[in-house]
Scaffold this active site. Structure first.
Site, PDB file in Angstrom:
ATOM      1  N   HIS A  96       0.824  -1.217   0.000  1.00 24.91           N
ATOM      2  CA  HIS A  96       0.000   0.000   0.000  1.00 24.91           C
ATOM      3  C   HIS A  96       0.854   1.260   0.000  1.00 24.91           C
ATOM      4  CE1 HIS A  96      -3.430  -2.528   1.990  1.00 24.91           C
ATOM      5  NE2 HIS A  96      -3.151  -2.903   0.759  1.00 24.91           N
ATOM      6  N   HIS A 253      -9.271  -2.358  -5.333  1.00 27.48           N
ATOM      7  CA  HIS A 253      -8.176  -2.632  -4.409  1.00 27.48           C
ATOM      8  C   HIS A 253      -7.170  -3.608  -5.020  1.00 27.48           C
ATOM      9  CE1 HIS A 253      -5.971  -2.742  -0.691  1.00 27.48           C
ATOM     10  NE2 HIS A 253      -5.838  -4.050  -0.892  1.00 27.48           N
ATOM     11  N   ASP A 257      -3.200  -2.896  -5.237  1.00 22.84           N
ATOM     12  CA  ASP A 257      -2.135  -3.838  -4.877  1.00 22.84           C
ATOM     13  C   ASP A 257      -1.168  -4.053  -6.037  1.00 22.84           C
ATOM     14  OD1 ASP A 257      -2.890  -4.309  -2.254  1.00 22.84           O
ATOM     15  OD2 ASP A 257      -3.978  -6.156  -2.698  1.00 22.84           O
ATOM     16  N   HIS A 280      -0.639 -11.033  -5.134  1.00 19.82           N
ATOM     17  CA  HIS A 280       0.737 -10.573  -4.937  1.00 19.82           C
ATOM     18  C   HIS A 280       1.755 -11.552  -5.511  1.00 19.82           C
ATOM     19  CE1 HIS A 280      -0.806  -7.433  -2.355  1.00 19.82           C
ATOM     20  NE2 HIS A 280      -1.391  -8.324  -1.576  1.00 19.82           N
TER      21      HIS A 280
END
Length: 332
Positions: A96, A253, A257, A280
């Site tokens: 973030h 979101h 990321d 991720h």
């Protein structure tokens, strides 16, 4: 060249001229963590503030600028991104703050933490962006370089994939599909030039399902997680107070990321990123695949014709100045 002053932030915009410090909760530890942002660190993250503090440069681990790192590296997990230094030191949940830096066009800061995890704040990048713009930005003399993608690179796992293809500037498209009716299937495409990150993505919060939270906390994880630092879903219900900030907040979101994980390349990317059910770990694998193919990318110096297309271009800081992303920037 202007020598910027230090500035710090937590969950409020700095107001003290000589710096501002706020403690905030870290998700896995349920204890306060303090974060300090200083100028001139080339996106350097360090735990502790003593002279012997370990120094973790995200770009070193991805792009291979430092050789023979041994056990050091970046680990993209299902729920967070973690840096690991040569001595085993780890710093987690960096995505973030990395997204906030990339999205505001900042390329030169030092970040100090008093523990192994970046504070979660509200689960988005909004407080970090507020801190950056509130502290002010200083243009520096060094020219900025970017990474131009020259040919498609893709990684897959089942139905999930992440892909980079050539483009003049960073574009992004993302798709998610959850069985939970409150999330469902969502898709979004963005041109990330001219401050789109700040307008479209920065306030979108991390999300999870109630059953996932209960399972993690029973295993000693996410102990600092609350309905105020994540959007929690339960079937067709949104449990977090106030509901959603955007109808498609979950996919936004995921894009936030991805911006943060792609920033670990060490420079702005000139490419279009496509993610389908990617997290991720997959974005991390994608960057490794890119840098493992020398003919798939090249360094370029950002020219005036490129500068207006970079993430952060045109973002107006609190003092009313529009900064130039064609040069390295530091927190003022």
């Amino acid at each position: 060249m202007k020598v910027p002053r230090p500035a710090t932030w937590g969950d409020a915009v700095p107001t003290v001229p000589q710096g501002y410090s706020v403690t905030a909760i870290a998700t896995d530890l349920k204890i306060p963590r303090q974060m300090l942002v200083l100028p001139n660190g080339d996106i350097l993250v360090a735990e502790g503030s003593g002279g012997g503090a370990p120094k973790l440069r995200p770009k070193d681990f991805i792009a291979g600028f430092i050789k023979n790192l041994g056990k050091s590296g970046v680990k993209g997990g299902n729920r967070l991104t973690l840096l690991r230094g040569p001595d085993g030191t780890t710093i987690s949940t960096i995505e973030h703050i990395m997204a906030a830096l990339a999205g505001t066009g900042v390329h030169n800061v030092r970040i100090e933490l008093d523990g192994p995890e970046v504070p979660i704040l509200d689960g988005s990048s909004a407080a970090f962006v507020s801190g950056i713009l509130g502290a002010g930005l200083a243009q520096q003399d060094a020219p900025l370089r970017a990474i131009r993608v020259l040919k498609p690179v893709e990684v897959r796992q089942g139905e999930a994939f992440a892909r980079l293809v050539p483009a003049d500037h960073l574009e992004m498209e993302f798709a998610i599909d959850f069985a939970d009716p409150a999330i469902g299937a969502q898709t979004k495409r963005l041109d990330l030039a001219n401050g789109a990150f700040v307008r479209e993505l920065m306030d979108s919060r991390t999300f999870c399902r109630r059953a996932d939270v209960e399972a993690m906390q029973s295993n000693g994880l996410a102990l600092g997680g609350t309905y105020f630092n994540a959007v929690v879903f339960d079937g067709d219900r949104v449990l977090s107070p106030g509901g959603l900030r955007h109808d498609d907040e979950p996919v936004r979101h995921k894009m936030l990321d991805a911006v943060g994980d792609l920033a670990l390349a060490g420079a702005p990317l000139l490419a279009r990123y496509s993610g389908n059910r990617a997290g991720h770990a997959m974005t991390n694998r994608l960057l490794r695949a890119l840098f493992a193919a020398p003919d798939a990318w090249e360094w370029v110096t950002v020219t005036p014709s490129m500068q207006d297309q970079l993430p952060g271009a045109g973002v107006v800081a609190e003092m009313g100045a529009v900064y130039d992303p064609a040069h390295h920037l530091a927190v003022a």
